[in-house]
Design a protein around this motif. Structure first.
Motif, mmCIF file in Angstrom:
data_model
loop_
_atom_site.group_PDB
_atom_site.id
_atom_site.type_symbol
_atom_site.label_atom_id
_atom_site.label_comp_id
_atom_site.label_asym_id
_atom_site.label_seq_id
_atom_site.Cartn_x
_atom_site.Cartn_y
_atom_site.Cartn_z
ATOM 1 N N GLY A 38 -22.521 -24.237 -3.452
ATOM 2 C CA GLY A 38 -22.343 -24.782 -2.103
ATOM 3 C C GLY A 38 -21.473 -26.021 -2.220
ATOM 4 O O GLY A 38 -21.641 -26.792 -3.157
ATOM 5 N N TYR A 39 -20.510 -26.179 -1.301
ATOM 6 C CA TYR A 39 -19.565 -27.300 -1.455
ATOM 7 C C TYR A 39 -20.218 -28.664 -1.360
ATOM 8 O O TYR A 39 -19.993 -29.529 -2.191
ATOM 9 C CB TYR A 39 -18.425 -27.194 -0.433
ATOM 10 N N ASP A 40 -21.047 -28.838 -0.321
ATOM 11 C CA ASP A 40 -21.628 -30.173 -0.144
ATOM 12 C C ASP A 40 -22.536 -30.525 -1.304
ATOM 13 O O ASP A 40 -22.566 -31.653 -1.756
ATOM 14 C CB ASP A 40 -22.400 -30.254 1.183
ATOM 15 N N THR A 68 -27.462 -27.624 0.677
ATOM 16 C CA THR A 68 -26.778 -27.189 1.893
ATOM 17 C C THR A 68 -26.516 -25.699 1.844
ATOM 18 O O THR A 68 -26.940 -25.015 0.926
ATOM 19 C CB THR A 68 -25.421 -27.905 2.056
ATOM 20 N N LYS A 69 -25.777 -25.227 2.842
ATOM 21 C CA LYS A 69 -25.465 -23.803 2.947
ATOM 22 C C LYS A 69 -24.724 -23.328 1.690
ATOM 23 O O LYS A 69 -23.768 -23.966 1.251
ATOM 24 C CB LYS A 69 -24.565 -23.618 4.176
ATOM 25 N N LYS A 70 -25.194 -22.247 1.130
ATOM 26 C CA LYS A 70 -24.560 -21.735 -0.081
ATOM 27 C C LYS A 70 -23.384 -20.831 0.282
ATOM 28 O O LYS A 70 -23.507 -19.973 1.149
ATOM 29 C CB LYS A 70 -25.560 -20.934 -0.927
ATOM 30 N N VAL A 71 -22.277 -21.044 -0.402
ATOM 31 C CA VAL A 71 -21.087 -20.218 -0.184
ATOM 32 C C VAL A 71 -21.147 -18.983 -1.085
ATOM 33 O O VAL A 71 -20.711 -17.900 -0.712
ATOM 34 C CB VAL A 71 -19.816 -21.056 -0.477
ATOM 35 N N LEU A 72 -21.716 -19.143 -2.278
ATOM 36 C CA LEU A 72 -21.960 -18.006 -3.177
ATOM 37 C C LEU A 72 -23.450 -17.959 -3.469
ATOM 38 O O LEU A 72 -24.061 -18.989 -3.802
ATOM 39 C CB LEU A 72 -21.162 -18.157 -4.484
ATOM 40 N N GLY A 115 -13.235 -9.081 1.533
ATOM 41 C CA GLY A 115 -14.302 -9.645 2.361
ATOM 42 C C GLY A 115 -13.694 -10.439 3.506
ATOM 43 O O GLY A 115 -12.523 -10.804 3.457
ATOM 44 N N HIS A 116 -14.535 -10.707 4.510
ATOM 45 C CA HIS A 116 -14.071 -11.496 5.663
ATOM 46 C C HIS A 116 -13.611 -12.878 5.245
ATOM 47 O O HIS A 116 -14.012 -13.366 4.192
ATOM 48 C CB HIS A 116 -15.257 -11.748 6.608
ATOM 49 N N ASN A 117 -12.918 -13.539 6.166
ATOM 50 C CA ASN A 117 -12.649 -14.962 5.966
ATOM 51 C C ASN A 117 -13.975 -15.688 5.839
ATOM 52 O O ASN A 117 -14.906 -15.423 6.596
ATOM 53 C CB ASN A 117 -11.910 -15.533 7.186
ATOM 54 N N GLY A 118 -14.066 -16.559 4.876
ATOM 55 C CA GLY A 118 -15.281 -17.364 4.734
ATOM 56 C C GLY A 118 -16.365 -16.690 3.908
ATOM 57 O O GLY A 118 -17.457 -17.233 3.741
ATOM 58 N N SER A 119 -16.066 -15.496 3.343
ATOM 59 C CA SER A 119 -17.122 -14.812 2.576
ATOM 60 C C SER A 119 -17.288 -15.371 1.160
ATOM 61 O O SER A 119 -18.222 -15.011 0.458
ATOM 62 C CB SER A 119 -16.863 -13.298 2.535
ATOM 63 N N GLY A 120 -16.346 -16.228 0.744
ATOM 64 C CA GLY A 120 -16.503 -16.894 -0.555
ATOM 65 C C GLY A 120 -15.497 -16.443 -1.619
ATOM 66 O O GLY A 120 -15.615 -16.825 -2.790
ATOM 67 N N LYS A 121 -14.488 -15.659 -1.216
ATOM 68 C CA LYS A 121 -13.550 -15.090 -2.195
ATOM 69 C C LYS A 121 -12.760 -16.179 -2.937
ATOM 70 O O LYS A 121 -12.679 -16.159 -4.171
ATOM 71 C CB LYS A 121 -12.564 -14.122 -1.509
ATOM 72 N N SER A 122 -12.180 -17.124 -2.173
ATOM 73 C CA SER A 122 -11.365 -18.171 -2.820
ATOM 74 C C SER A 122 -12.228 -19.068 -3.693
ATOM 75 O O SER A 122 -11.794 -19.524 -4.753
ATOM 76 C CB SER A 122 -10.667 -19.040 -1.774
ATOM 77 N N THR A 123 -13.436 -19.305 -3.242
ATOM 78 C CA THR A 123 -14.366 -20.129 -4.026
ATOM 79 C C THR A 123 -14.627 -19.446 -5.369
ATOM 80 O O THR A 123 -14.560 -20.078 -6.425
ATOM 81 C CB THR A 123 -15.684 -20.317 -3.243
ATOM 82 N N LEU A 124 -14.865 -18.135 -5.306
ATOM 83 C CA LEU A 124 -15.107 -17.377 -6.530
ATOM 84 C C LEU A 124 -13.863 -17.398 -7.426
ATOM 85 O O LEU A 124 -13.970 -17.580 -8.647
ATOM 86 C CB LEU A 124 -15.486 -15.937 -6.146
HETATM 87 P P1 ADP Z 1 -12.712 -16.796 1.694
HETATM 88 O O1 ADP Z 1 -11.742 -16.997 0.590
HETATM 89 O O2 ADP Z 1 -13.501 -15.528 1.573
HETATM 90 O O3 ADP Z 1 -12.091 -16.935 3.052
HETATM 91 P P2 ADP Z 1 -13.759 -19.390 0.956
HETATM 92 O O4 ADP Z 1 -14.266 -19.333 -0.427
HETATM 93 O O5 ADP Z 1 -12.411 -20.001 1.202
HETATM 94 O O6 ADP Z 1 -13.826 -17.931 1.585
HETATM 95 O O7 ADP Z 1 -14.785 -20.174 1.860
HETATM 96 C C1 ADP Z 1 -16.175 -19.891 1.882
HETATM 97 C C2 ADP Z 1 -16.875 -20.966 2.722
HETATM 98 O O8 ADP Z 1 -16.742 -22.221 2.062
HETATM 99 C C3 ADP Z 1 -16.297 -21.152 4.135
HETATM 100 O O9 ADP Z 1 -17.373 -21.389 5.008
HETATM 101 C C4 ADP Z 1 -15.441 -22.376 4.005
HETATM 102 O O10 ADP Z 1 -15.381 -23.077 5.220
HETATM 103 C C5 ADP Z 1 -16.174 -23.190 2.938
HETATM 104 N N1 ADP Z 1 -15.237 -24.015 2.149
HETATM 105 C C6 ADP Z 1 -14.150 -23.572 1.473
HETATM 106 N N2 ADP Z 1 -13.534 -24.584 0.826
HETATM 107 C C7 ADP Z 1 -14.249 -25.705 1.106
HETATM 108 C C8 ADP Z 1 -14.138 -27.089 0.735
HETATM 109 N N3 ADP Z 1 -13.158 -27.506 -0.077
HETATM 110 N N4 ADP Z 1 -15.058 -27.956 1.212
HETATM 111 C C9 ADP Z 1 -16.072 -27.525 2.017
HETATM 112 N N5 ADP Z 1 -16.251 -26.250 2.394
HETATM 113 C C10 ADP Z 1 -15.347 -25.339 1.965
#
Ligand code: ADP
Length: 283
Positions: free
Chosen positions: A12-14, A22-26, A43-52
Motif C-alpha cells: 500500500g502506498y501510504d 491503509t488501502k492495499k494496492v497489491l 487489468g483495469h486502471n488502478g488494479s495495481g499493474k504498474s505498482t507490480l
Molecule cells: P494500474 O497500473 O493497474 O493502473 P497502479 O499500480 O498504477 O495501477 O495503481 C494502483 C493504485 O495505486 C491506484 O489506486 C493508484 O491511484 C495508486 N497509486 C499509484 N501510484 C501511487 C503513488 N505514487 N502514490 C499513491 N498512490 C498511488
C-alpha cells in the motif's frame, strides 16, 4: 529455479510512506516467471499493474511477502544492482525516457551508468539499435523521430544494458497503429530470437493474445493466470469483471450466444474465419 518469484506480496502506498495501515494496492499476489516467458499483465486502471511492474526491479519493495530475481530478494542491498541489470523497465511515454540529443548517445546512457568500458559500450549500442531496427537512425535527434521510433530507441537503451527480462508498462499506449505494430514486432523478436523474458502491461487485447501467458489483475489480486486461449475462453467471467476480450473472441461469443455452434475460442481474425467456416459447414 524460477527467474522471478513473487510470493504473497502485499503493498500500500501510504503504508510505504507513513507506516500507516491503509488501502492495499497489491493483496497477497503470488506467481512465478520462467526464463524466456512472454507474459501479458492485464487489468483495469488502478488494479495495481504498474505498482507490480516496479517491484520486479526493486524500485518498490513489498510491505510483506517477497519478490526475487534469479534467487536474489529485491530487498537485499548487496544484489540490487544485479537485479536492476537483469530486469529493465520501459514506460509508456518515450519522451520521458530519452535523455540525450542524439539517438546513439541516448542508448549509451544506461551502459555508461553501469560503468561499462567504451569499446564494449560501442558494441552494445550498435547491437541494440540493430535489434530494434533503428541503427540507420543512430546519428539522428530523438525529438525528430515518430512515436514508434522513439519507443524503439527507449527499448534499445534497455537492451544495451543486456537484461534478461524487459518489463514494458503500456509501451504502445501513446502510439499510432503503425508505431504500435513496430513496437510489438520488436518485442516479439526480442523474445523469440534473443530469448529475453517479456512482461508486457497492456490494455490492448490483440497484443495480449500474442503472449505465452496472460495474468489478470483485479483490485490488487490475480483473478486469472493461464494461456491466452484459456483466459479468453471464459468470456462470461471477463464480462462480469468488465474486462475486454479480443474482437475475434467477442464476435464468436456473440454468434454462439445466438445459437451458432462455434468450437474453440478464436483469438484473432484468422482463427475466427477458420471457426466460422467450420461452423457454417456443420450448420
Ligand atoms: P494500474 O497500473 O493497474 O493502473 P497502479 O499500480 O498504477 O495501477 O495503481 C494502483 C493504485 O495505486 C491506484 O489506486 C493508484 O491511484 C495508486 N497509486 C499509484 N501510484 C501511487 C503513488 N505514487 N502514490 C499513491 N498512490 C498511488
Amino acid at each position: 529455479m524460477n527467474f522471478i518469484e513473487v510470493k504473497n506480496v502485499v503493498f500500500g502506498y501510504d503504508a510505504a510512506e507513513n507506516g500507516e495501515e491503509t488501502k492495499k494496492v497489491l493483496k497477497d499476489v503470488s506467481f512465478s516467471v520462467k526464463n524466456g516467458e512472454f507474459i501479458a499483465l492485464l487489468g483495469h486502471n488502478g488494479s495495481g499493474k504498474s505498482t507490480l511492474a516496479k517491484m520486479f526491479n526493486g524500485i518498490l519493495e513489498p510491505e510483506s511477502g517477497s519478490v526475487s530475481v534469479n534467487g536474489c530478494d529485491t530487498k537485499w542491498e548487496d544484489t540490487i544492482l544485479d537485479v536492476r541489470k537483469s530486469v529493465g523497465l520501459v514506460l509508456q511515454n518515450p519522451d520521458n525516457q530519452l535523455v540525450a540529443s542524439i539517438v546513439e548517445e541516448d542508448v549509451a546512457f544506461g551502459p555508461e551508468n553501469l560503468g561499462i568500458k567504451p569499446e564494449e559500450i560501442r558494441r552494445r549500442v550498435d547491437s541494440a539499435l540493430k535489434a530494434v531496427d533503428m541503427y540507420e537512425y543512430r546519428h539522428h535527434a530523438p525529438y525528430k523521430l515518430s512515436g514508434g521510433q522513439k519507443q524503439r530507441v527507449a527499448i534499445a537503451g534497455i537492451i544495451a544494458m543486456e537484461p534478461e527480462c524487459i518489463v514494458l508498462d503500456e509501451p504502445t499506449a501513446m502510439l499510432d497503429p503503425q508505431g504500435r505494430k513496430e513496437v510489438m514486432d520488436t518485442i516479439i523478436r526480442l523474445n523469440r530470437t534473443k530469448k529475453i523474458t517479456i512482461i508486457l502491461i497492456t490494455h490492448y487485447m490483440d497484443e495480449a493474445v500474442l503472449a505465452d501467458r496472460v495474468i489478470l489483475l483485479d483490485q490488487g489480486k490475480i483473478i486469472k493466470d493461464g494461456t491466452p486461449k484459456t483466459v479468453f475462453s471464459d468470456v462470461e467471467f471477463l464480462k462480469t469483471h468488465s474486462l475486454d476480450v479480443p474482437q475475434a473472441t467477442e464476435l464468436a461469443y456473440r454468434l454462439s450466444s445466438s445459437g451458432m455452434k462455434i468450437e474453440n475460442t478464436p483469438l484473432n481474425a484468422d482463427e475466427c474465419v477458420e471457426a466460422l467456416v467450420k461452423a457454417l459447414e456443420k450448420n
